[in-house]
Design a protein around this motif. Structure first.
Motif, PDB file in Angstrom:
ATOM      1  N   VAL A 361       0.832  -1.205   0.000  1.00 34.04           N
ATOM      2  CA  VAL A 361       0.000   0.000   0.000  1.00 34.04           C
ATOM      3  C   VAL A 361       0.867   1.255   0.000  1.00 34.04           C
ATOM      4  N   LEU A 362       1.865   1.291   0.875  1.00 35.10           N
ATOM      5  CA  LEU A 362       2.699   2.479   0.984  1.00 35.10           C
ATOM      6  C   LEU A 362       3.504   2.714  -0.295  1.00 35.10           C
ATOM      7  N   ARG A 363       3.948   1.644  -0.913  1.00 41.42           N
ATOM      8  CA  ARG A 363       4.735   1.810  -2.128  1.00 41.42           C
ATOM      9  C   ARG A 363       3.848   2.182  -3.328  1.00 41.42           C
ATOM     10  N   TRP A 364       2.605   1.698  -3.361  1.00 44.49           N
ATOM     11  CA  TRP A 364       1.720   2.031  -4.473  1.00 44.49           C
ATOM     12  C   TRP A 364       1.241   3.483  -4.388  1.00 44.49           C
ATOM     13  N   TYR A 365       0.730   3.888  -3.228  1.00 45.07           N
ATOM     14  CA  TYR A 365       0.154   5.223  -3.085  1.00 45.07           C
ATOM     15  C   TYR A 365       1.208   6.273  -2.739  1.00 45.07           C
ATOM     16  N   GLY A 366       2.233   5.856  -2.024  1.00 40.15           N
ATOM     17  CA  GLY A 366       3.172   6.836  -1.501  1.00 40.15           C
ATOM     18  C   GLY A 366       2.537   7.612  -0.359  1.00 40.15           C
ATOM     19  N   ALA A 367       3.357   8.264   0.438  1.00 42.80           N
ATOM     20  CA  ALA A 367       2.832   9.020   1.569  1.00 42.80           C
ATOM     21  C   ALA A 367       1.858  10.096   1.102  1.00 42.80           C
ATOM     22  N   GLU A 368       2.151  10.740  -0.012  1.00 44.11           N
ATOM     23  CA  GLU A 368       1.286  11.812  -0.484  1.00 44.11           C
ATOM     24  C   GLU A 368      -0.058  11.288  -0.959  1.00 44.11           C
ATOM     25  N   GLY A 369      -0.078  10.099  -1.552  1.00 44.31           N
ATOM     26  CA  GLY A 369      -1.349   9.497  -1.944  1.00 44.31           C
ATOM     27  C   GLY A 369      -2.218   9.172  -0.740  1.00 44.31           C
ATOM     28  N   LEU A 370      -1.603   8.695   0.342  1.00 40.66           N
ATOM     29  CA  LEU A 370      -2.354   8.416   1.562  1.00 40.66           C
ATOM     30  C   LEU A 370      -2.869   9.704   2.189  1.00 40.66           C
ATOM     31  N   ARG A 371      -2.054  10.751   2.153  1.00 45.13           N
ATOM     32  CA  ARG A 371      -2.518  12.046   2.668  1.00 45.13           C
ATOM     33  C   ARG A 371      -3.720  12.544   1.859  1.00 45.13           C
TER      34      ARG A 371
END
Length: 556
Positions: A361-371
């Motif tokens: 999840v973290l690698r697909w979305y990246g921190a900015e995608g999660l934000r």
């Protein structure tokens, strides 16, 4: 199943999941089945011979899907989000395919070290204290749930408070106390029971108008219990309570806990991940005072259940409470003290490779995608709250800093508001387009609308608001018509009662007249039978006045 068969059928299963996600908006959010319907659709006995995967997939559609409440539906606004995503599902698939057991470092070093690394990443993203990193005195671990995290935090706190005596002698329930507020999740009291303290050890600290724990009330309770010779063990502060997302003031609670030497556990199951967003991070100011902290990636961070992120500032207290090393688990790496064995950080022994899905999840979305995902949910919730604030039919019942809005519908004075609100909730959920849940705030029922599904859009929230208004209007008219009908019937009953009373009065008057007449006739007859009186003539002299007598008197 051979690798080639798995490849072929795996494609079929992935296709089925993708098709399910595609048709999800057209399904009713809440399952319409009655209790027992699912079991009635299943055979009484298991199959003696294997069946083709196509038959299993067909039964998914025939039996399972109709019996689901669809948590990934864009119209799901109940409880809190519990969302998955494509990367999470694929990460779980890889974990299942690898089939490793990560109880010890030696049983799969990658399972342990990837988990340590991912938890350190998130400690940094959430701006947690340095002591929570694996390079400090504590560290992070993925638990099955925040309920489980609350339990292990309590066990660690008991271990520290007793100087390790709980391992040998167990707990002393008559001496230990645990502090929560009325808004704390019920899992904390459950943890107290499981730990052997019993519910009598729980102290409920008063909350303020904002439903957050009052620091002065906590200090007063701690002082009183210490004066009585009791041993305060743990204070559970919440960032984002389950009912309303109230936030306990960590900055003020932390120094109080330190002064009394009590373990501060922060339950941020829902709201903790909002710390990824800089403008929301101040909600957790004071977290540096915490001895332990938990938040759920499986609620609002696009990661499938189970993925609770749990950190502790002093891992020695945690492993001291939970570690046990039978001979069959001994190995050189463990004996060296240079590795982490996560079996000592949890209740159960075995553990799945949970970190993989979080890593995906973290690698697909990246921190900015999660934000961006978190910001979207907050923005939609604020818009819903704005519509309700501007509408006389609804009241926003509590502050709403995140993606949960608590709405109190307004009703006419003669309507039972709680019954009406629950009726509105059932109408909404029965309709199939949306699903909400309820809670009570200051003794009154309110509706909870929790935004968080990745497929939820502004159009979805607009439709929710439209349904709220339409159903409120329909019920208000129905209540008014029912009230008017009750008033009409009451007026008819009053008129009928007055008519009957008038008839009774008239009948009573007539009877009284008849009775009076019946008494008058005999009296008249008695008077007729009596002899007539003969008048006695009075002499004229007796009728004369003194003047007349004087005039007639002879002169002397």
């Amino acid at each position: 199943m051979t690798p080639e068969e798995f490849r072929r059928h795996g494609h079929e299963v992935v296709d089925w999941i993708a098709d399910y996600w595609t048709r999800l908006p057209g399904l009713p959010v809440r399952s319409p089945v009655a209790p027992g319907d699912v079991r009635a659709a299943l055979p009484d006995a298991p199959p003696e011979q294997g069946e083709p995967l196509s038959a299993v997939l067909a039964d998914l559609d025939r039996v399972v899907v109709p019996g689901l409440t669809h948590w990934q539906h864009p119209g799901f606004f109940g409880y809190f989000p519990a969302n998955t995503s494509g990367p999470s599902v694929l990460g779980d698939l890889v974990s299942a395919g690898l089939g490793v057991q990560g109880m010890s470092w030696v049983t799969s070093p990658a399972a342990t070290e990837l988990e340590q690394h991912v938890l350190d990443w998130f400690a940094g993203l959430l701006d947690l204290p340095a002591s929570f990193r694996s390079t400090g005195t504590g560290g992070g671990v993925i638990q099955d749930s925040s309920s489980g995290a609350n339990l292990v935090a309590l066990l660690a706190a008991l271990h520290r408070a007793s100087g390790g005596a709980t391992v040998r002698h167990g707990v002393e329930p008559e001496e230990c106390t645990v502090y929560v507020s009325a808004e704390t999740h019920s899992s904390m009291e459950k943890a107290v029971r499981i730990a052997g303290l019993g519910s009598d050890a729980v102290r409920i600290v008063e909350v303020g108008d904002d439903l957050a724990m009052r620091p002065a009330a906590l200090a007063a309770r701690l002082e009183r219990d210490v004066a009585r010779g009791l041993k305060p063990v743990l204070v559970c502060a919440t960032v984002g309570t389950t009912s309303t997302t109230a936030v306990d003031p960590l900055l003020e609670l932390g120094p109080i806990c330190q002064r009394f030497g009590v373990w501060l556990h922060v339950d941020a199951a829902y709201a903790g991940v909002s710390g990824l967003v800089p403008e929301l991070r101040p909600l957790q100011d004071g977290v540096e005072w915490a001895d332990s902290y938990t938040t759920d990636a499986h609620k609002w961070l696009l990661t499938g259940f189970d993925a609770t992120l749990f950190w502790v500032a002093d891992r020695a207290a945690l492993t001291g409470a939970l570690a046990i090393l039978p001979e069959y688990l001994r190995n050189a790496a463990t004996d060296s003290g240079g590795v982490v064995d996560y079996r000592d950080w949890q209740i159960e022994l075995g553990r799945r490779f949970r970190a993989l899905k979080l890593w995906f999840v973290l690698r697909w979305y990246g921190a900015e995608g999660l934000r961006a995902h978190i910001r979207s949910g907050v923005a939609l919730a604020q818009e819903l709250a704005g519509w309700a604030d501007a509408d006389e039919r609804f009241e926003v019942a509590t502050p709403h800093p995140l993606s949960l809005v608590c709405l109190r519908p307004r009703w006419e004075d003669e309507v039972d508001a709680d019954v009406a609100t629950m009726t509105l909730l059932e109408r909404l959920n029965d309709g199939g387009e949306v699903f909400l849940t309820h809670t009570t705030v200051r003794g009154r029922v309110v509706l909870r609308a929790a935004v968080g599904a990745p497929t939820t859009t502004r159009a979805t929230v607009e439709r929710l608001w439209q349904l709220l208004c339409e159903n409120h209007d329909w019920l208000s008219r129905d209540f008014a018509e029912a009230a008017a009908e009750r008033a009409r019937l009451a007026a008819e009953e009053r008129a009928e009662a007055e008519r009957r009373a008038a008839e009774r009065a008239a009948a009573a008057a007539q009877q009284a007249e008849q009775e009076a007449a019946a008494v008058e006739v005999p009296q008249a007859e008695e008077r007729a039978d009596e002899p007539a009186e003969v008048p006695v003539e009075t002499p004229a002299a007796q009728d004369e006045t003194a003047t007349q007598v004087a005039v007639q008197a002879p002169a002397g």
